[in-house]
Design a protein around this motif. Structure first.
Motif, short mmCIF file in Angstrom:
data_model
loop_
_atom_site.label_atom_id
_atom_site.label_comp_id
_atom_site.label_asym_id
_atom_site.label_seq_id
_atom_site.Cartn_x
_atom_site.Cartn_y
_atom_site.Cartn_z
N MET A 113 -4.86 -12.12 44.58
CA MET A 113 -3.69 -12.08 43.69
C MET A 113 -2.49 -12.73 44.39
O MET A 113 -2.18 -12.38 45.53
N ASN A 114 -1.82 -13.68 43.72
CA ASN A 114 -0.69 -14.35 44.33
C ASN A 114 0.56 -13.46 44.31
O ASN A 114 0.54 -12.36 43.76
N GLN A 115 1.66 -13.97 44.90
CA GLN A 115 2.87 -13.16 45.02
C GLN A 115 3.43 -12.76 43.66
O GLN A 115 3.84 -11.62 43.47
N SER A 116 3.42 -13.71 42.72
CA SER A 116 3.95 -13.41 41.39
C SER A 116 3.12 -12.33 40.71
O SER A 116 3.65 -11.40 40.10
N GLY A 117 1.80 -12.45 40.82
CA GLY A 117 0.92 -11.46 40.21
C GLY A 117 1.12 -10.08 40.82
O GLY A 117 1.13 -9.07 40.10
N LYS A 118 1.29 -10.02 42.14
CA LYS A 118 1.55 -8.74 42.80
C LYS A 118 2.88 -8.16 42.33
O LYS A 118 3.00 -6.94 42.12
N GLY A 119 3.89 -9.03 42.19
CA GLY A 119 5.20 -8.56 41.73
C GLY A 119 5.12 -7.94 40.34
O GLY A 119 5.70 -6.87 40.09
N VAL A 120 4.39 -8.61 39.44
CA VAL A 120 4.22 -8.08 38.09
C VAL A 120 3.50 -6.73 38.14
O VAL A 120 3.90 -5.77 37.48
N PHE A 121 2.43 -6.66 38.94
CA PHE A 121 1.65 -5.42 39.04
C PHE A 121 2.51 -4.26 39.53
O PHE A 121 2.52 -3.18 38.92
N PHE A 122 3.24 -4.47 40.62
CA PHE A 122 4.02 -3.37 41.21
C PHE A 122 5.20 -2.98 40.31
O PHE A 122 5.55 -1.80 40.21
N THR A 123 5.82 -3.96 39.65
CA THR A 123 6.95 -3.64 38.78
C THR A 123 6.49 -2.83 37.57
O THR A 123 7.12 -1.83 37.20
N ILE A 124 5.39 -3.24 36.97
CA ILE A 124 4.84 -2.49 35.83
C ILE A 124 4.39 -1.11 36.26
O ILE A 124 4.59 -0.12 35.55
N ALA A 125 3.80 -1.03 37.46
CA ALA A 125 3.36 0.28 37.98
C ALA A 125 4.55 1.21 38.16
O ALA A 125 4.49 2.40 37.82
N GLY A 126 5.65 0.67 38.69
CA GLY A 126 6.85 1.50 38.88
C GLY A 126 7.42 1.99 37.57
O GLY A 126 7.71 3.18 37.41
N GLY A 127 7.56 1.09 36.59
CA GLY A 127 8.05 1.49 35.29
C GLY A 127 7.13 2.50 34.61
O GLY A 127 7.59 3.45 33.96
N SER A 128 5.83 2.32 34.78
CA SER A 128 4.86 3.25 34.18
C SER A 128 4.98 4.64 34.81
O SER A 128 4.87 5.66 34.12
N CYS A 129 5.21 4.68 36.12
CA CYS A 129 5.36 5.97 36.80
C CYS A 129 6.60 6.71 36.29
O CYS A 129 6.58 7.94 36.11
N TRP A 130 7.70 5.97 36.05
CA TRP A 130 8.88 6.62 35.47
C TRP A 130 8.58 7.16 34.09
O TRP A 130 9.01 8.26 33.73
N GLY A 131 7.86 6.38 33.28
CA GLY A 131 7.49 6.86 31.95
C GLY A 131 6.61 8.09 32.01
O GLY A 131 6.77 9.03 31.22
#
Length: 305
Positions: free
Chosen positions: A1-19
């Protein structure tokens, strides 16, 4: 997974955890008899200690620098009380009086308030995008609050009040600590904000008087609100933002109200009418458009939770 893909994954994961944390909190309120004031106090104290411990590993005694100068110390206290404690308390009170989806979406109008703040400060006329976003969000709040009937509230007045108040507190959270975040870092600033905010509300919330029914599930979900909804969420989201940048990070952070709404339906069996769904869509679309297209906004890229 490239840097952009990792960024998308971690950002979505963080938002999902807040939800997810809002859903866990609502379950504790409805099924285990806890209340928002107690849960938020425990969350602030525990998460603050954990985040400062993480910051201490890399900064050592540097985490105390904020208290060495009057200006930064006062700024940290303001952030702790007006930003952090008020933001968390009003958000979970909105959840207690409604549901995680409604509370999260109402709080999620805060980028629009931030936008209006900078328009006023800069003494300029709003752009076309800003006007469209403002109208979209206002229509969304109206539909969620009244279901299109101006003479009738479709949600409780307490839910509407605490939801909108949480958006206002979240605005302070995002604007006021900008210099603190730049000088002392996110983990230290947020860690002190949570710990001091928690200490300040203890006399009012009487955290020593433990409410509710306690069993394995209660302990598990309380730990989830603290760890998943705070420590893991912040870690994932901020790592994602570091890879994507604040603009794209904020865009993918918009998953939070969607996750909160979907989990409210699937797990808590909450029912949303067509007007609710339309209102949520208007708010999320407006805020997402602001994150994607408004390159000149002064709003910080760090999420609210």
């Amino acid at each position: 997974m490239n840097q952009s893909g990792k960024g998308v994954f971690f950002t979505i994961a963080g938002g999902s955890c807040w939800g997810m944390s809002g859903v866990m909190g609502k379950y504790l309120f409805d099924m285990r008899g806890l209340n928002a004031a107690w849960l938020v106090t425990v969350r602030l104290l525990a998460a603050g200690i954990i985040m400062l411990a993480i910051a201490y590993k890399s900064e050592k005694n540097g985490i105390f620098r904020v208290w060495k100068h009057r200006e930064t110390a006062v700024g940290q206290l303001i952030f702790s009380i007006v930003g952090m404690a008020a933001c968390q308390m009003t958000y979970f009170l909105a959840i207690e009086y409604s549901n995680p989806g409604t509370a999260t979406v109402l709080q999620y109008i805060f980028p629009v308030i931030v936008m209006l703040f900078y328009i006023i400060v800069e003494k300029r006329i709003p752009g076309i995008l800003e006007v469209i976003v403002l109208i979209s969000v206002m229509v969304g709040v109206f539909l969620m609050a009244t279901h299109g009937n101006i003479g009738n509230l479709a949600i409780t007045s307490q839910a509407l009040f605490w939801g909108l108040t949480s958006a206002a507190a979240c605005t302070v959270y995002n604007i006021q600590p900008k210099q603190l975040l730049k000088e002392f870092g996110t983990m230290t600033t947020v860690g002190w904000g949570m710990l001091i905010g928690g200490i300040c509300v203890v006399p009012f919330t009487k955290v020593w008087s433990v409410p509710g029914t306690w069993d394995g599930m209660t302990f598990l979900l309380t730990a989830g609100v603290i760890l998943v909804g705070t420590v893991i969420a912040f870690g994932c989201y901020l790592h994602g933002v570091s890879l994507l940048g604040p603009v794209r990070g904020s865009m993918f952070g918009c998953v939070e109200p969607l996750v909160a709404t979907i989990l409210s339906v699937l797990i808590l069996k909450e029912v949303f009418s067509a007007m609710d769904v339309l209102g949520i869509a208007c708010i999320v679309a407006g805020v997402t458009a602001l994150a994607v297209f408004d390159r000149d906004s002064g709003a910080p890229g760090v999420n609210k939770q």
